[in-house]
Enzyme design. Structure first.
Site, PDB file in Angstrom:
ATOM      1  N   ALA A   1       0.939  -1.125   0.106  1.00 11.55           N
ATOM      2  CA  ALA A   1       0.016  -0.088  -0.116  1.00 11.55           C
ATOM      3  C   ALA A   1       0.756   1.361   0.055  1.00 11.55           C
ATOM      4  O   ALA A   1       0.533   2.357   0.696  1.00 11.55           O
ATOM      5  CB  ALA A   1      -0.627   0.026   1.094  1.00 11.55           C
TER       6      ALA A   1
ATOM      7  N   HIS B   1      13.422  -3.561 -17.916  1.00 11.21           N
ATOM      8  CA  HIS B   1      12.842  -2.231 -17.371  1.00 11.21           C
ATOM      9  C   HIS B   1      14.225  -1.582 -16.852  1.00 11.21           C
ATOM     10  O   HIS B   1      14.355  -1.556 -15.440  1.00 11.21           O
ATOM     11  CB  HIS B   1      11.835  -2.407 -16.348  1.00 11.21           C
ATOM     12  CG  HIS B   1      11.307  -1.187 -15.758  1.00 11.21           C
ATOM     13  ND1 HIS B   1      10.764   0.000 -16.704  1.00 11.21           N
ATOM     14  CD2 HIS B   1      11.144  -0.841 -14.692  1.00 11.21           C
ATOM     15  CE1 HIS B   1      10.563   0.789 -16.043  1.00 11.21           C
ATOM     16  NE2 HIS B   1      10.543   0.416 -14.393  1.00 11.21           N
TER      17      HIS B   1
ATOM     18  N   ASP C   1      -0.790  -4.661   3.142  1.00 13.52           N
ATOM     19  CA  ASP C   1       0.688  -4.101   3.456  1.00 13.52           C
ATOM     20  C   ASP C   1       1.038  -4.785   4.937  1.00 13.52           C
ATOM     21  O   ASP C   1       0.265  -4.975   5.588  1.00 13.52           O
ATOM     22  CB  ASP C   1       0.498  -2.604   3.367  1.00 13.52           C
ATOM     23  CG  ASP C   1       1.912  -2.071   3.294  1.00 13.52           C
ATOM     24  OD1 ASP C   1       2.066  -1.451   2.323  1.00 13.52           O
ATOM     25  OD2 ASP C   1       2.657  -1.808   4.376  1.00 13.52           O
TER      26      ASP C   1
ATOM     27  N   SER D   1       7.018  -4.723  -8.482  1.00 14.99           N
ATOM     28  CA  SER D   1       8.003  -4.248  -7.550  1.00 14.99           C
ATOM     29  C   SER D   1       9.337  -4.585  -8.399  1.00 14.99           C
ATOM     30  O   SER D   1       9.254  -5.446  -9.256  1.00 14.99           O
ATOM     31  CB  SER D   1       7.798  -5.255  -6.289  1.00 14.99           C
ATOM     32  OG  SER D   1       6.758  -5.344  -5.663  1.00 14.99           O
TER      33      SER D   1
ATOM     34  N   LEU E   1       3.092   4.278  -2.431  1.00 14.92           N
ATOM     35  CA  LEU E   1       2.568   5.253  -3.110  1.00 14.92           C
ATOM     36  C   LEU E   1       2.128   4.528  -4.691  1.00 14.92           C
ATOM     37  O   LEU E   1       1.001   5.029  -5.193  1.00 14.92           O
ATOM     38  CB  LEU E   1       3.434   6.262  -3.484  1.00 14.92           C
ATOM     39  CG  LEU E   1       3.927   7.214  -2.340  1.00 14.92           C
ATOM     40  CD1 LEU E   1       4.939   8.121  -2.617  1.00 14.92           C
ATOM     41  CD2 LEU E   1       2.631   7.942  -1.731  1.00 14.92           C
TER      42      LEU E   1
ATOM     43  N   ARG F   1      17.661  -0.257 -10.341  1.00 14.34           N
ATOM     44  CA  ARG F   1      16.571  -0.925 -10.099  1.00 14.34           C
ATOM     45  C   ARG F   1      17.038  -2.167  -9.396  1.00 14.34           C
ATOM     46  O   ARG F   1      16.578  -2.971  -8.176  1.00 14.34           O
ATOM     47  CB  ARG F   1      15.777  -1.422 -11.125  1.00 14.34           C
ATOM     48  CG  ARG F   1      14.910  -0.130 -11.643  1.00 14.34           C
ATOM     49  CD  ARG F   1      13.766  -0.314 -12.638  1.00 14.34           C
ATOM     50  NE  ARG F   1      13.251   0.984 -13.155  1.00 14.34           N
ATOM     51  CZ  ARG F   1      13.717   1.817 -13.980  1.00 14.34           C
ATOM     52  NH1 ARG F   1      15.051   1.634 -14.649  1.00 14.34           N
ATOM     53  NH2 ARG F   1      13.023   2.619 -14.350  1.00 14.34           N
TER      54      ARG F   1
ATOM     55  N   GLY G   1       1.144   1.518  -5.232  1.00 13.80           N
ATOM     56  CA  GLY G   1      -0.250   0.584  -4.824  1.00 13.80           C
ATOM     57  C   GLY G   1      -1.622   1.573  -4.682  1.00 13.80           C
ATOM     58  O   GLY G   1      -2.429   1.295  -5.198  1.00 13.80           O
TER      59      GLY G   1
END
Ligand code: LAC
Length: 364
Positions: free
Chosen positions: A64, A230, A88, A174, A66, A143, A68
């Site tokens: 939960a 990505h 969460d 994620s 930003l 990442r 989400g």
């Protein structure tokens, strides 16, 4: 509830409303044509609503934060599911955000119910689970640098999904998304069609944005495509970009196109560098909602998704961004585009990076 059961529920709803419609017309009979037409129109409206409304009964977003929360707002507002769970580790935060999102959705006339909490049991009955949990990278990090924190988080979530919602389609968001999608798919019995990731919809939106800025044309007329991992070696396929069906090269010089490619590759980092305290959240939220919408409505959209490759583009044992047909059951097909030598070289460079990242994950 699995998708077959969801269909059964929808079929029953349509049947019930059809029988109400027939009774309504019979009831309207004594009132003449006006009465019959009133019930006929009301009935047709309700049958159409029952047939066409959201096909996902329960969707859970795990994480939960930003991203989400941004996704939840759109999913709830657009009634893409009947029940939305925000899960969460910080249960009260999730509960608070769920109430906020629910109340915002109600303001928009939505009937999607939103609940929040931390218990894995909340996953029970979910048909679709979106994973946004984990830490975002900090400025200067790649990442892949958050892998050591986010990998055990993902493993725990997959364990909970397999236990409480084993038939749920899983959308991984994620980071590092290519590596974590590969991991999630390897931990699930459902296969690559039901466990995949989001990255390319966001990267494509960024590229469209930069093309609109450079040309001054409406973003509505711009189509674009980004493949690969990505990361900074992602592959914006400029040959497949068009504005109003006209190839991009008609409007932009090679230097302008190269600038757009570079900015797209570093689009996430640009935002992170400016915000400092966190990475992008609004555009990732919209990208998630677009994929959920394609699944919920079984639209058969062609969208880029992070998919485990089974020989496409000459690769196996890897997950990365490729164009897919996104249908009700998830990825119905991976589309293998013909790449020229330069594009294939960029794709291979990006794929080799993801292979190294997956090897690092497997060694950890
Ligand atoms: C980005 C992160 C969310 O690209 O991956 O903004």
């Amino acid at each position: 509830m699995n998708l077959a059961e969801v269909f059964a529920v929808r079929r029953d709803a349509v049947k019930r409303r059809w029988s109400c419609l027939r009774s309504g017309i019979a009831f309207g009979w004594p009132f003449g044509h006006g009465g019959q037409y009133f019930f006929l129109y009301a009935g047709v409206f309700l049958v159409a609503r029952a047939a066409g409304r959201c096909l996902v009964n329960k969707l859970t977003i795990v994480g939960a934060g930003l991203v989400g929360e941004a996704a939840a707002q759109i999913i709830a507002r657009d009634e893409l599911c009947r029940e939305l769970v925000l899960m969460d580790v910080q249960g009260e935060l999730a509960q608070g955000k769920a109430l906020d999102v629910w109340q915002a959705a109600v303001e928009s006339g939505s009937d999607t119910r939103v609940v929040g909490g931390s218990m894995a049991e909340l996953l029970q009955g979910s048909e679709l689970v979106v994973i946004t949990a984990g830490v975002p990278r900090k400025p200067g990090q790649s990442r892949q640098d958050v892998l050591s924190i986010n990998l055990p988080i993902l493993d725990g979530i997959m364990q909970d999904i397999n236990r409480h919602a084993p038939a749920a389609t899983v959308l991984v968001v994620s980071n590092p998304v290519d590596v974590l999608t590969y991991r999630a798919c390897s931990l699930s019995p459902l296969g690559r069609g039901r466990v995949f990731g989001q990255a390319g919809v966001l990267d494509t939106a960024r590229m469209k944005c930069f093309i609109a800025e450079e040309t001054g044309f409406s973003a509505r007329d711009i189509t674009a495509l980004v493949l690969g991992g990505h990361g900074d070696s992602m592959v914006p396929l400029m040959r497949y970009c068009q504005i109003g069906s006209v190839p991009l090269s008609h409007f932009l010089t090679d230097e302008q196109i190269e600038r757009i490619v570079e900015r797209t590759r570093k689009g996430g980092g640009e935002i992170l560098g400016l915000k400092k305290m966190g990475s992008a959240c609004d555009a990732p939220g919209v990208a998630i909602a677009q994929m959920v919408d394609a699944i919920a409505h079984g639209r058969n959209r062609i969208l880029p998704a992070v998919a485990v490759l089974e020989g496409e583009y000459g690769r196996t044992g890897i997950a990365m961004g490729v164009p897919c047909v996104l249908a009700q059951e998830g990825i119905a097909r991976v589309i293998e585009l013909p790449l020229d030598a330069q594009e294939q070289a960029m794709f291979d460079h990006s794929a080799d990076q993801v292979v190294r990242d997956i090897a690092e994950m497997q060694a950890s």
